[in-house]
Design a protein around this motif. Structure first.
Motif, PDB file in Angstrom:
ATOM      1  N   LEU A 148       7.200 -12.889   2.033  1.00 43.49           N
ATOM      2  CA  LEU A 148       6.058 -13.567   1.410  1.00 43.49           C
ATOM      3  C   LEU A 148       6.093 -13.448  -0.113  1.00 43.49           C
ATOM      4  N   GLY A 149       7.297 -13.323  -0.668  1.00 38.11           N
ATOM      5  CA  GLY A 149       7.449 -13.213  -2.115  1.00 38.11           C
ATOM      6  C   GLY A 149       7.782 -11.794  -2.531  1.00 38.11           C
ATOM      7  N   ILE A 150       8.476 -11.667  -3.672  1.00 37.65           N
ATOM      8  CA  ILE A 150       8.863 -10.346  -4.171  1.00 37.65           C
ATOM      9  C   ILE A 150       8.278 -10.122  -5.564  1.00 37.65           C
TER      10      ILE A 150
ATOM     11  N   LEU B  17       0.839  -1.200   0.000  1.00 40.45           N
ATOM     12  CA  LEU B  17       0.000   0.000   0.000  1.00 40.45           C
ATOM     13  C   LEU B  17       0.878   1.256   0.000  1.00 40.45           C
ATOM     14  N   PHE B  18       1.915   1.267   0.833  1.00 39.15           N
ATOM     15  CA  PHE B  18       2.847   2.400   0.869  1.00 39.15           C
ATOM     16  C   PHE B  18       3.520   2.600  -0.496  1.00 39.15           C
ATOM     17  N   ILE B  19       3.914   1.501  -1.127  1.00 36.92           N
ATOM     18  CA  ILE B  19       4.561   1.606  -2.439  1.00 36.92           C
ATOM     19  C   ILE B  19       3.577   2.173  -3.465  1.00 36.92           C
ATOM     20  N   GLY B  20       2.327   1.720  -3.411  1.00 39.11           N
ATOM     21  CA  GLY B  20       1.311   2.239  -4.323  1.00 39.11           C
ATOM     22  C   GLY B  20       1.082   3.729  -4.142  1.00 39.11           C
ATOM     23  N   ILE B  21       1.010   4.170  -2.881  1.00 40.05           N
ATOM     24  CA  ILE B  21       0.856   5.610  -2.604  1.00 40.05           C
ATOM     25  C   ILE B  21       2.080   6.367  -3.104  1.00 40.05           C
ATOM     26  N   ALA B  22       3.262   5.795  -2.875  1.00 37.79           N
ATOM     27  CA  ALA B  22       4.500   6.451  -3.301  1.00 37.79           C
ATOM     28  C   ALA B  22       4.536   6.640  -4.813  1.00 37.79           C
TER      29      ALA B  22
ATOM     30  N   THR C   8       4.128 -11.400  -4.052  1.00 37.84           N
ATOM     31  CA  THR C   8       4.354 -11.246  -5.491  1.00 37.84           C
ATOM     32  C   THR C   8       3.049 -10.866  -6.183  1.00 37.84           C
ATOM     33  N   ILE C   9       1.991 -11.603  -5.866  1.00 39.35           N
ATOM     34  CA  ILE C   9       0.691 -11.381  -6.514  1.00 39.35           C
ATOM     35  C   ILE C   9       0.118 -10.023  -6.122  1.00 39.35           C
ATOM     36  N   VAL C  10       0.171  -9.705  -4.829  1.00 44.17           N
ATOM     37  CA  VAL C  10      -0.362  -8.414  -4.361  1.00 44.17           C
ATOM     38  C   VAL C  10       0.389  -7.264  -5.036  1.00 44.17           C
ATOM     39  N   ASN C  11       1.711  -7.378  -5.123  1.00 45.34           N
ATOM     40  CA  ASN C  11       2.522  -6.323  -5.729  1.00 45.34           C
ATOM     41  C   ASN C  11       2.207  -6.172  -7.210  1.00 45.34           C
ATOM     42  N   MET C  12       2.199  -7.281  -7.940  1.00 42.70           N
ATOM     43  CA  MET C  12       2.042  -7.189  -9.393  1.00 42.70           C
ATOM     44  C   MET C  12       0.634  -6.783  -9.813  1.00 42.70           C
TER      45      MET C  12
END
Length: 196
Positions: free
Chosen positions: A122-124, A7-12, A68-72
């Motif tokens: 939990l994956g990258i 979430l922080f990365i998405g806001i960033a 991985t899934i959440v990030n991508m």
């Protein structure tokens, strides 16, 4: 930690896009190509990550997890949603001072987000696994740090050639967030893991 970190990365990424001072290397590439293809950032990023995920699965499948899934899936769509909401509420491009504040907040959020989501183990993200693939295929002749630099430079060059903004934020994130990530890993992420 993994969810909050992403979430922080998405806001960033959203704040970096609003600041117009450039974005991280991966987002620079994806923004350039999505703009060229007239596809939303979220959709393009998802498609790009799906292709990368196949390569990651072949070479370093141990890096794949829920994170991985959440990030991508999440980062691109969240960034599009945040930008849409900002322009619906405020309507105009932010002033230089506001953009500068967005830049500082974004750099802190990137560092905190990466520290949280990577420490959760939990994956990258598929893009973050590319240097590991290069290192593996070179039989460790190309170390991780150099492989990461190669992928980042290529991503920025590709994004820039397709019209993405490359600026001070791109340079700071590519070369300067490492110490901040390490600081937040030690003082925030690892401290959270140790809490009962």
């Amino acid at each position: 930690m993994m969810l909050v970190g992403n979430l922080f990365i998405g806001i960033a990424v959203s704040l970096l896009r609003l600041s117009n001072f450039g974005t991280d290397p991966c987002s620079t590439m994806n923004l350039g190509l999505s703009g060229f293809l007239h596809v939303s950032f979220g959709i393009y990023q998802l498609l790009f990550n799906l292709i990368l995920l196949i390569i990651v699965f072949i070479f370093v499948r141990h890096t794949i997890g829920m994170g991985t899934i959440v990030n991508m899936v999440g980062i691109g769509f969240f960034s599009d949603f945040f930008l849409y909401g900002y322009y619906k509420l405020f309507g105009s491009t932010p002033l230089f001072m506001t953009r500068s504040i967005f830049l500082v907040i974004a750099i802190l959020f990137v560092a905190m987000g990466v520290a949280l989501y990577m420490t959760s183990d939990l994956g990258i993200a598929p893009y973050d696994a590319l240097p590991l693939i290069i290192q593996k295929l070179s039989h460790d002749k190309i170390p991780f740090a150099l492989a990461r630099m190669i992928t980042d430079v290529l991503a920025v060059a590709l994004g820039f050639s397709f019209g993405a903004v490359v600026g001070v934020a791109t340079v700071i994130i590519a070369f300067g967030t490492g110490p901040l990530v390490q600081y937040f890993r030690k003082h925030l992420a690892e401290a959270l893991l140790q809490m009962k």
